[in-house]
Enzyme design. Sequence first.
Site, PDB file in Angstrom:
ATOM      1  N   ILE A   1     -29.725  -4.417 -25.831  1.00 34.57           N
ATOM      2  CA  ILE A   1     -28.986  -3.227 -26.254  1.00 34.57           C
ATOM      3  C   ILE A   1     -27.468  -3.440 -26.330  1.00 34.57           C
ATOM      4  O   ILE A   1     -26.843  -3.133 -27.346  1.00 34.57           O
ATOM      5  CB  ILE A   1     -29.316  -2.058 -25.304  1.00 34.57           C
ATOM      6  CG1 ILE A   1     -30.786  -1.687 -25.470  1.00 34.57           C
ATOM      7  CG2 ILE A   1     -28.421  -0.848 -25.575  1.00 34.57           C
ATOM      8  CD1 ILE A   1     -31.348  -0.826 -24.364  1.00 34.57           C
TER       9      ILE A   1
ATOM     10  N   HIS B   1     -34.006  15.212 -18.645  1.00 33.86           N
ATOM     11  CA  HIS B   1     -34.699  15.010 -17.362  1.00 33.86           C
ATOM     12  C   HIS B   1     -33.806  15.339 -16.171  1.00 33.86           C
ATOM     13  O   HIS B   1     -34.039  14.871 -15.054  1.00 33.86           O
ATOM     14  CB  HIS B   1     -35.240  13.580 -17.251  1.00 33.86           C
ATOM     15  CG  HIS B   1     -36.425  13.357 -18.152  1.00 33.86           C
ATOM     16  ND1 HIS B   1     -36.896  12.112 -18.460  1.00 33.86           N
ATOM     17  CD2 HIS B   1     -37.241  14.224 -18.793  1.00 33.86           C
ATOM     18  CE1 HIS B   1     -37.948  12.225 -19.275  1.00 33.86           C
ATOM     19  NE2 HIS B   1     -38.167  13.501 -19.489  1.00 33.86           N
TER      20      HIS B   1
HETATM   21  P1  NAD Z   1     -38.771   3.050 -19.410  1.00 32.20           P
HETATM   22  O1  NAD Z   1     -38.487   2.312 -18.151  1.00 32.20           O
HETATM   23  O2  NAD Z   1     -40.120   3.588 -19.636  1.00 32.20           O
HETATM   24  O3  NAD Z   1     -38.413   2.137 -20.669  1.00 32.20           O
HETATM   25  C1  NAD Z   1     -37.227   1.410 -20.749  1.00 32.20           C
HETATM   26  C2  NAD Z   1     -37.344   0.503 -21.970  1.00 32.20           C
HETATM   27  O4  NAD Z   1     -36.091  -0.165 -22.132  1.00 32.20           O
HETATM   28  C3  NAD Z   1     -38.413  -0.582 -21.806  1.00 32.20           C
HETATM   29  O5  NAD Z   1     -39.285  -0.532 -22.915  1.00 32.20           O
HETATM   30  C4  NAD Z   1     -37.612  -1.899 -21.769  1.00 32.20           C
HETATM   31  O6  NAD Z   1     -38.260  -2.929 -22.481  1.00 32.20           O
HETATM   32  C5  NAD Z   1     -36.322  -1.520 -22.457  1.00 32.20           C
HETATM   33  N1  NAD Z   1     -35.135  -2.240 -21.988  1.00 32.20           N
HETATM   34  C6  NAD Z   1     -34.683  -2.349 -20.711  1.00 32.20           C
HETATM   35  N2  NAD Z   1     -33.504  -3.002 -20.680  1.00 32.20           N
HETATM   36  C7  NAD Z   1     -33.224  -3.340 -21.959  1.00 32.20           C
HETATM   37  C8  NAD Z   1     -32.146  -4.037 -22.589  1.00 32.20           C
HETATM   38  N3  NAD Z   1     -31.113  -4.501 -21.893  1.00 32.20           N
HETATM   39  N4  NAD Z   1     -32.187  -4.216 -23.947  1.00 32.20           N
HETATM   40  C9  NAD Z   1     -33.250  -3.751 -24.681  1.00 32.20           C
HETATM   41  N5  NAD Z   1     -34.277  -3.074 -24.146  1.00 32.20           N
HETATM   42  C10 NAD Z   1     -34.269  -2.868 -22.805  1.00 32.20           C
HETATM   43  O7  NAD Z   1     -37.653   4.171 -19.508  1.00 32.20           O
HETATM   44  P2  NAD Z   1     -37.698   5.614 -20.174  1.00 32.20           P
HETATM   45  O8  NAD Z   1     -38.374   5.569 -21.485  1.00 32.20           O
HETATM   46  O9  NAD Z   1     -36.318   6.121 -20.069  1.00 32.20           O
HETATM   47  O10 NAD Z   1     -38.633   6.443 -19.172  1.00 32.20           O
HETATM   48  C11 NAD Z   1     -38.442   6.381 -17.786  1.00 32.20           C
HETATM   49  C12 NAD Z   1     -38.073   7.717 -17.115  1.00 32.20           C
HETATM   50  O11 NAD Z   1     -37.514   7.422 -15.845  1.00 32.20           O
HETATM   51  C13 NAD Z   1     -37.002   8.431 -17.878  1.00 32.20           C
HETATM   52  O12 NAD Z   1     -37.546   9.597 -18.296  1.00 32.20           O
HETATM   53  C14 NAD Z   1     -35.870   8.673 -16.882  1.00 32.20           C
HETATM   54  O13 NAD Z   1     -35.828  10.058 -16.564  1.00 32.20           O
HETATM   55  C15 NAD Z   1     -36.243   7.990 -15.609  1.00 32.20           C
HETATM   56  N6  NAD Z   1     -35.316   6.895 -15.183  1.00 32.20           N
HETATM   57  C16 NAD Z   1     -33.976   7.032 -15.321  1.00 32.20           C
HETATM   58  C17 NAD Z   1     -33.125   5.995 -14.967  1.00 32.20           C
HETATM   59  C18 NAD Z   1     -31.632   6.176 -15.153  1.00 32.20           C
HETATM   60  O14 NAD Z   1     -31.164   7.309 -15.119  1.00 32.20           O
HETATM   61  N7  NAD Z   1     -30.884   5.102 -15.407  1.00 32.20           N
HETATM   62  C19 NAD Z   1     -33.643   4.802 -14.451  1.00 32.20           C
HETATM   63  C20 NAD Z   1     -35.054   4.697 -14.286  1.00 32.20           C
HETATM   64  C21 NAD Z   1     -35.876   5.754 -14.670  1.00 32.20           C
END
Ligand code: NAD
Length: 248
Positions: free
Chosen positions: A238, A121
């Site tokens: 995690i 992404h």
């Molecule tokens: P998502 O937000 O759809 O899913 C994140 C998942 O992680 C959730 O199901 C949640 O329950 C789980 N989760 C969160 N913290 C956790 C923990 N500590 N332990 C266990 N589980 C945990 O994220 P996605 O599937 O990556 O899709 C979102 C899109 O948004 C991605 O494609 C990305 O490009 C973008 N994004 C990126 C960032 C980043 O770079 N850090 C942050 C937000 C969104």
Amino acid sequence: MDADLADFTKLIEECQKIVVFTGAGISTESGIPDFRSPGGLWEKNRPIDFSEFISSEEARRESWRRKFAMDSVLSKAEPNKGHMAISSLYKSGRVTAVITQNIDGLHQSSGIEDEDVIEVHGNTTYAKCLDCHSRYELDYIREIFADNETLPICKQCNGIVKTATISFGQAMPVNEMRQAELAAYDSDLFIAIGSSLVVYPAAEIPLLAKQRGARLVILNREPTPLDEYADLVLRREIGDTLDFVTKT
Ligand code: NAD
Ligand code: ZN
């Protein structure tokens, strides 16, 4: 030891070509909110999709506003226990690639070489012209934007300049998707971590690995639509989980 942790530890010991696939969930313990958890970014800010970004100046302005607001969080974020556990498996030669949906660069900061992090992404640390692909640094755009929210325009071709991330509705990067597919095909263990696995086509990648014979592990606090295809599902936090299974 709980049975799921014992199974996970055993799989990691048995496998040599581990590919890790991460989503926003791996970075929440570094203070970066994910999209879909309660209180996540989705509730606060509906994502601006690509067609809106192209057609509306106000959407572009809002997008840069959010970008610069988010930078104050991103620039302070550091890799957490989860990133470091993956990095230690990588340094031992067992993790061959990390495919990430994240745009925060924390896998690279944890010690994984650039060429082994496949960013499907994109990356939020620089910007590009959407027409001629000229690269622009964020400091330059910040300076322009600070002047009454002026939108950046490409110096070469007057095209629209956007962060080098992939928005909803925008085409996926061809090279990175190909690399991700090849890594998935070549893996014997594929671990999907911290992704809701609902964003396509990225969410197809774990299935490709499974179809080619890799074992599939999903580590996520909440259920995902791919759980039924996984050899092992861990509904756990995690950082502690990865720390535990890589040190056992
Ligand atoms: P998502 O937000 O759809 O899913 C994140 C998942 O992680 C959730 O199901 C949640 O329950 C789980 N989760 C969160 N913290 C956790 C923990 N500590 N332990 C266990 N589980 C945990 O994220 P996605 O599937 O990556 O899709 C979102 C899109 O948004 C991605 O494609 C990305 O490009 C973008 N994004 C990126 C960032 C980043 O770079 N850090 C942050 C937000 C969104
Ligand atoms: Zn241009």
